[in-house]
Scaffold this motif. Structure first.
Motif, PDB file in Angstrom:
ATOM      1  N   HIS A  36      47.601  21.853  64.974  1.00 48.96           N
ATOM      2  CA  HIS A  36      47.057  22.648  63.876  1.00 48.96           C
ATOM      3  C   HIS A  36      48.172  23.468  63.222  1.00 48.96           C
ATOM      4  CE1 HIS A  36      43.068  21.513  65.086  1.00 48.96           C
ATOM      5  NE2 HIS A  36      43.269  21.988  66.299  1.00 48.96           N
ATOM      6  N   ASP A  37      47.961  23.824  61.980  1.00 41.22           N
ATOM      7  CA  ASP A  37      48.918  24.596  61.197  1.00 41.22           C
ATOM      8  C   ASP A  37      49.264  25.920  61.898  1.00 41.22           C
ATOM      9  OD1 ASP A  37      50.270  25.240  58.553  1.00 41.22           O
ATOM     10  OD2 ASP A  37      48.847  26.907  58.745  1.00 41.22           O
ATOM     11  N   ILE A  38      50.556  26.185  62.071  1.00 36.43           N
ATOM     12  CA  ILE A  38      51.010  27.377  62.783  1.00 36.43           C
ATOM     13  C   ILE A  38      50.590  28.662  62.074  1.00 36.43           C
ATOM     14  CG2 ILE A  38      53.309  27.371  61.743  1.00 36.43           C
ATOM     15  CD1 ILE A  38      52.437  28.469  65.335  1.00 36.43           C
ATOM     16  N   THR A  39      50.570  28.654  60.752  1.00 37.42           N
ATOM     17  CA  THR A  39      50.170  29.852  60.014  1.00 37.42           C
ATOM     18  C   THR A  39      48.707  30.187  60.292  1.00 37.42           C
ATOM     19  OG1 THR A  39      51.787  29.337  58.301  1.00 37.42           O
ATOM     20  CG2 THR A  39      50.040  30.906  57.732  1.00 37.42           C
ATOM     21  N   ALA A  40      47.857  29.179  60.282  1.00 36.94           N
ATOM     22  CA  ALA A  40      46.434  29.391  60.576  1.00 36.94           C
ATOM     23  C   ALA A  40      46.252  29.844  62.015  1.00 36.94           C
ATOM     24  CB  ALA A  40      45.652  28.105  60.325  1.00 36.94           C
ATOM     25  N   ARG A  41      47.006  29.250  62.922  1.00 38.44           N
ATOM     26  CA  ARG A  41      46.896  29.627  64.341  1.00 38.44           C
ATOM     27  C   ARG A  41      47.310  31.072  64.559  1.00 38.44           C
ATOM     28  NH1 ARG A  41      50.720  25.353  66.395  1.00 38.44           N
ATOM     29  NH2 ARG A  41      50.735  26.688  68.212  1.00 38.44           N
ATOM     30  N   ARG A  42      48.414  31.477  63.941  1.00 41.50           N
ATOM     31  CA  ARG A  42      48.865  32.868  64.082  1.00 41.50           C
ATOM     32  C   ARG A  42      47.861  33.838  63.482  1.00 41.50           C
ATOM     33  NH1 ARG A  42      54.864  31.437  62.380  1.00 41.50           N
ATOM     34  NH2 ARG A  42      55.731  31.027  64.438  1.00 41.50           N
ATOM     35  N   ALA A  43      47.341  33.502  62.308  1.00 44.30           N
ATOM     36  CA  ALA A  43      46.370  34.377  61.643  1.00 44.30           C
ATOM     37  C   ALA A  43      45.102  34.516  62.477  1.00 44.30           C
ATOM     38  CB  ALA A  43      46.045  33.836  60.253  1.00 44.30           C
ATOM     39  N   LEU A  44      44.621  33.418  63.028  1.00 44.23           N
ATOM     40  CA  LEU A  44      43.417  33.484  63.858  1.00 44.23           C
ATOM     41  C   LEU A  44      43.660  34.335  65.094  1.00 44.23           C
ATOM     42  CD1 LEU A  44      40.519  32.601  64.414  1.00 44.23           C
ATOM     43  CD2 LEU A  44      41.442  30.553  65.530  1.00 44.23           C
ATOM     44  N   ALA A  45      44.789  34.137  65.744  1.00 43.39           N
ATOM     45  CA  ALA A  45      45.107  34.930  66.930  1.00 43.39           C
ATOM     46  C   ALA A  45      45.141  36.418  66.597  1.00 43.39           C
ATOM     47  CB  ALA A  45      46.444  34.486  67.521  1.00 43.39           C
ATOM     48  N   GLU A  46      45.804  36.755  65.503  1.00 38.95           N
ATOM     49  CA  GLU A  46      45.895  38.155  65.098  1.00 38.95           C
ATOM     50  C   GLU A  46      44.511  38.720  64.779  1.00 38.95           C
ATOM     51  OE1 GLU A  46      47.815  40.804  61.526  1.00 38.95           O
ATOM     52  OE2 GLU A  46      48.895  39.006  62.183  1.00 38.95           O
ATOM     53  N   HIS A  47      43.724  37.958  64.039  1.00 43.77           N
ATOM     54  CA  HIS A  47      42.391  38.417  63.637  1.00 43.77           C
ATOM     55  C   HIS A  47      41.485  38.648  64.843  1.00 43.77           C
ATOM     56  CE1 HIS A  47      39.014  38.977  60.951  1.00 43.77           C
ATOM     57  NE2 HIS A  47      38.325  38.110  61.663  1.00 43.77           N
ATOM     58  N   LEU A  48      41.598  37.787  65.858  1.00 40.83           N
ATOM     59  CA  LEU A  48      40.744  37.906  67.032  1.00 40.83           C
ATOM     60  C   LEU A  48      41.335  38.797  68.120  1.00 40.83           C
ATOM     61  CD1 LEU A  48      39.540  34.203  67.399  1.00 40.83           C
ATOM     62  CD2 LEU A  48      38.300  36.145  66.401  1.00 40.83           C
ATOM     63  N   GLY A  49      42.549  39.283  67.912  1.00 40.26           N
ATOM     64  CA  GLY A  49      43.186  40.124  68.923  1.00 40.26           C
ATOM     65  C   GLY A  49      43.611  39.342  70.157  1.00 40.26           C
ATOM     66  N   LEU A  50      43.914  38.066  69.959  1.00 44.59           N
ATOM     67  CA  LEU A  50      44.369  37.216  71.055  1.00 44.59           C
ATOM     68  C   LEU A  50      45.888  37.072  70.987  1.00 44.59           C
ATOM     69  CD1 LEU A  50      41.638  34.426  70.884  1.00 44.59           C
ATOM     70  CD2 LEU A  50      41.837  36.262  72.568  1.00 44.59           C
ATOM     71  N   PRO A  51      46.507  36.654  72.087  1.00 46.25           N
ATOM     72  CA  PRO A  51      47.965  36.454  72.061  1.00 46.25           C
ATOM     73  C   PRO A  51      48.361  35.423  71.008  1.00 46.25           C
ATOM     74  CG  PRO A  51      47.142  36.389  74.311  1.00 46.25           C
ATOM     75  CD  PRO A  51      45.936  36.403  73.412  1.00 46.25           C
ATOM     76  N   ALA A  52      49.537  35.612  70.450  1.00 42.79           N
ATOM     77  CA  ALA A  52      50.071  34.684  69.448  1.00 42.79           C
ATOM     78  C   ALA A  52      50.241  33.303  70.069  1.00 42.79           C
ATOM     79  CB  ALA A  52      51.409  35.204  68.935  1.00 42.79           C
ATOM     80  N   PRO A  53      50.258  32.275  69.233  1.00 37.87           N
ATOM     81  CA  PRO A  53      50.438  30.915  69.763  1.00 37.87           C
ATOM     82  C   PRO A  53      51.777  30.769  70.461  1.00 37.87           C
ATOM     83  CG  PRO A  53      50.136  30.879  67.358  1.00 37.87           C
ATOM     84  CD  PRO A  53      50.140  32.296  67.789  1.00 37.87           C
ATOM     85  N   ARG A  54      51.760  29.924  71.462  1.00 35.34           N
ATOM     86  CA  ARG A  54      53.029  29.594  72.134  1.00 35.34           C
ATOM     87  C   ARG A  54      53.879  28.801  71.162  1.00 35.34           C
ATOM     88  NH1 ARG A  54      49.404  28.160  76.815  1.00 35.34           N
ATOM     89  NH2 ARG A  54      49.213  26.159  75.785  1.00 35.34           N
ATOM     90  N   GLN A  55      55.172  28.941  71.302  1.00 38.82           N
ATOM     91  CA  GLN A  55      56.097  28.135  70.495  1.00 38.82           C
ATOM     92  C   GLN A  55      56.096  26.718  71.054  1.00 38.82           C
ATOM     93  OE1 GLN A  55      57.654  29.251  67.717  1.00 38.82           O
ATOM     94  NE2 GLN A  55      56.485  31.111  68.042  1.00 38.82           N
ATOM     95  N   GLU A  56      56.171  25.735  70.187  1.00 40.19           N
ATOM     96  CA  GLU A  56      56.103  24.353  70.608  1.00 40.19           C
ATOM     97  C   GLU A  56      57.252  23.960  71.543  1.00 40.19           C
ATOM     98  OE1 GLU A  56      55.424  25.295  67.406  1.00 40.19           O
ATOM     99  OE2 GLU A  56      53.289  24.933  67.650  1.00 40.19           O
ATOM    100  N   ASN A  57      58.384  24.628  71.403  1.00 44.28           N
ATOM    101  CA  ASN A  57      59.544  24.261  72.227  1.00 44.28           C
ATOM    102  C   ASN A  57      59.617  25.061  73.517  1.00 44.28           C
ATOM    103  OD1 ASN A  57      60.180  26.686  71.101  1.00 44.28           O
ATOM    104  ND2 ASN A  57      62.137  26.056  70.229  1.00 44.28           N
ATOM    105  N   GLN A  58      58.624  25.884  73.812  1.00 50.61           N
ATOM    106  CA  GLN A  58      58.607  26.624  75.058  1.00 50.61           C
ATOM    107  C   GLN A  58      57.810  25.836  76.096  1.00 50.61           C
ATOM    108  OE1 GLN A  58      56.821  30.425  74.212  1.00 50.61           O
ATOM    109  NE2 GLN A  58      58.741  31.342  73.606  1.00 50.61           N
ATOM    110  N   PRO A  59      58.235  25.917  77.362  1.00 46.80           N
ATOM    111  CA  PRO A  59      57.447  25.258  78.413  1.00 46.80           C
ATOM    112  C   PRO A  59      56.103  25.955  78.552  1.00 46.80           C
ATOM    113  CG  PRO A  59      59.325  26.439  79.344  1.00 46.80           C
ATOM    114  CD  PRO A  59      59.429  26.548  77.856  1.00 46.80           C
TER     115      PRO A  59
END
Length: 62
Positions: A36-59
């Motif tokens: 899914h689009d990273i911008t949408a994922r970040r916005a949803l996380a922020e709006h819901l007070g959840l942790p930001a999305p993991r970076q794709e290159n992180q384990p």
């Protein structure tokens, strides 16, 4: 409130809590899905007070 009314209210609250936990889990899965689009994922996380999305290159937990 009678004991039966109290139990019915408690059961309803437990059911609602279960449903909300399920929705939160679905939102977290969406937020951490790199398909899914990273911008949408970040916005949803922020709006819901959840942790930001993991970076794709992180384990993921390794």
């Amino acid at each position: 409130m009678t004991p039966q009314q109290t139990q019915a209210a408690l059961d309803a609250a437990e059911n609602e809590l279960r449903d909300l936990r399920g929705l939160r889990a679905l939102a977290a899965a969406f937020i951490n899905n790199p398909a899914h689009d990273i911008t949408a994922r970040r916005a949803l996380a922020e709006h819901l007070g959840l942790p930001a999305p993991r970076q794709e290159n992180q384990p993921h937990g390794h």
